[in-house]
Design an enzyme around this catalytic site. Structure first.
Site, PDB file in Angstrom:
ATOM      1  N   CYS A   1      34.491  48.841  45.245  1.00 40.02           N
ATOM      2  CA  CYS A   1      34.106  47.479  45.622  1.00 40.02           C
ATOM      3  C   CYS A   1      35.313  46.698  46.123  1.00 40.02           C
ATOM      4  CB  CYS A   1      33.526  46.766  44.410  1.00 40.02           C
ATOM      5  SG  CYS A   1      31.865  47.280  44.021  1.00 40.02           S
ATOM      6  N   ASP A   2      36.280  47.354  46.692  1.00 38.19           N
ATOM      7  CA  ASP A   2      37.455  46.657  47.196  1.00 38.19           C
ATOM      8  C   ASP A   2      37.431  46.720  48.706  1.00 38.19           C
ATOM      9  OD1 ASP A   2      40.165  45.909  47.932  1.00 38.19           O
ATOM     10  OD2 ASP A   2      40.605  46.118  45.802  1.00 38.19           O
TER      11      ASP A   2
END
Lengths: 376, 376
Positions: B324-325
């Protein structure tokens, strides 16, 4: 920096860099979010810092949790929090991980395309899904790429498809960019969201929720608005775009929940110059990009650094990490002012390091161990 | 890609991405270096891949080792190699780590400034030191910053000081940049080195060694010259600048020793578009910047990727990792051509990944485990 962290570090006997996180600060941060956005549920972004003590505290305080993987889901469940307090917020999931999450009781999933909806419909029938919209990250210090989300028009169609496949088309999410310093940045996305709510309502699909994402900043070197200002700006935009039918809302603070709760203690390993005529000193710490400070990538996050010589005359320095890797340089384009009296062996305190440090750490690059962390 | 790796992957039952390294390739690489530079000692750069099987093989073949930390020194000693085959090649060392290395029998240290010489004189008396010179990294795909080394004039003075403090002023080192594709790049640094040899000889200090560093490339997408071409170019430059008094030489290959021995198997997690009109597909893998492919930073290293659909029509794709980066995107500025027939769940093979992958892996960012590795 808190007195409790100061006391802890004074009595610490271990060697090597470490991050110390004060749970009292996390408790205050949670209370501030709850107060600033009283009608909004808080889903803590576990990826920012999954320390069990942090998760336990937040679970006890009533927080919900935004997770990126099955491992994070299991970490949250280990606190005793029930699965209905967990969102599987990663838009990129293996179908077998969705199935595993469903077995664990998870019923809330993020999506940003039809293929992901199909996976969820197959292995997590009846679950709620929310669709991530692309959102311009202007004003954020760690701006988000186009990696997550789709354009708003497509988000509507993705949710329609979810509805068709027997899922609950639950709502929309967006993210205004991490470390977002402008509280007004939520307004444009809320306008888009309200349009999709109306469009789908006309087709008989009632969306219920807007996930306002994260982006709430922690204070590094520049001042940031208080969380209250975010709450007010967001509420005004909700009122403006949704009138009397304000949907359920959730937020996903990560950095804003734990960033300012942590301090890294590091040591100056070497101070040198590249030539005798050079005016720029190089200061090498025992922590760098690969054992905790990955967010200095492209010098994006600029941490406050305290030394025992603060107040003495300073000079700009290039700040670098301890590995044999030439990219392991923290600040060079924009050198860091440090006291001239700083010495090899001095300790430095790197503030605002409670988020995105411990888990970013490499397993053992150059033989250096991952960042040690203490939660107090 | 070798038959042994192919067979291993066919019978593999574990889930998740992994790197498989074929020791036969490492054996061939070592033999090629030894043949191309017959009078040069090979110090394998342990940081590239410290897997015990790799260190054991190279120790048996007679290799020496370039280490970055006490942990790496201990990893090498665990093979049974004697400490005189180990260089502590990091120019940034805590004094207590130098002392520990000295206790372990290490007598060869890198420096690039007077402060580091002083530490070594205090806790590792009588040791040999070599001084790293700055070197322009033109032509390298992973160019080195100014982090290591000092200008050549200063290097001479640093070695003089070492001599004065009772250390053995042993020689000079430089590094032409990792993945250096031009064999002629060693020439300028060897010219500088020969000047320092002469200057110090006039002051009664006889340097003995030139450390030619690493930089030997592994084949990614572009062809690279054979190691033989490097050997010939380096020998010509040594002859040109040192005449009949060619010093001892050492090389420190890391990527060149193990890069092409490893292959990562990964899985396509999602394929999507950001809007219906979009022509660019996003392909998300279960491996990214944080669990093995850190060297895609700034899209510097471009790995060859094989799929089961090679030969089919292709289209440019953005390639991204599973976290989720938002910075976990591998190739976007320069999209990657992948088959249109590629599907969610397909396996892909990322070649040339034996170096700088496993140890760069984050301990657990987003809950994803570090890259699993198998040495066969």
């Amino acid at each position: 920096m808190t007195d409790r962290i100061r006391d802890f570090l004074r009595s610490r006997r271990d060697d090597g860099p470490c991050m110390v996180l004060d749970l009292d600060v996390v408790r205050d941060n949670y209370a501030s979010f709850a107060k600033a956005l009283p009608d909004t549920r808080v889903f803590y972004a576990v990826k920012a810092n999954p320390a069990p003590e942090v998760l336990d505290l937040l679970a006890r305080m009533g927080s919900c949790f935004d997770t990126a993987s099955v491992v994070e889901i299991e970490q949250v469940l280990a606190t005793g929090a029930s699965p209905d307090r967990i969102s599987f917020g990663n838009t990129i999931k293996k179908e077998r991980d969705i199935a595993r999450a469903f077995q664990l009781g998870i019923r809330l999933f993020a999506v940003d395309c039809e293929a992901e909806v199909e996976k969820i419909a197959r292995v997590a029938p009846g679950s709620k899904v929310f669709c991530r919209m692309l959102c311009d990250g202007a004003g954020a210090e760690w701006p988000l790429s186009r990696k997550f989300g789709c354009v708003p028009e497509m988000a509507g169609r993705v949710l329609e498809q979810a509805h068709r496949l027997g899922l609950v088309a639950y709502g929309l999410s967006f993210h205004v960019g991490s470390q977002q310093r402008n509280p007004l940045m939520w307004d444009g996305a809320l306008r888009s969201a309200s349009t999709i709510f109306k469009d789908l309502a006309e087709r008989g699909i009632t969306l219920q929720m807007v996930n306002l994402g994260g982006g709430f900043p922690t204070k590094y070197l520049k001042d940031v608005p208080a969380v209250k200002a975010y709450g007010q700006a967001i509420f005004r935009s909700l009122r403006k775009h949704f009138g009397n039918r304000i949907p359920e809302t959730i937020i996903e603070p990560g950095r804003g929940m734990v960033g300012n709760a942590g301090v890294i203690e590091a040591e100056v390993v070497l101070i040198s110059k590249k030539s005798e005529a050079d005016t720029m000193r190089w200061v090498y710490l025992d922590i760098g990009k690969f054992n905790g400070l990955a967010e200095t990538m492209d010098e994006m996050i600029r941490y406050p650094i305290r030394t025992e010589f603060d107040g003495d005359a300073t000079e700009p320095c290039v700040l670098a990490g301890p590995t044999c890797d030439s990219v392991d340089v923290l600040y060079e384009k924009d050198p860091y002012e440090l006291p001239l009296s700083l010495e090899i062996g001095s300790k430095v305190l790197i503030e605002g390091t409670g988020a995105y440090t411990t888990t970013y750490s490499a397993v053992g690059f150059n033989g250096f161990p991952p960042l040690r962390s203490y939660v107090i």
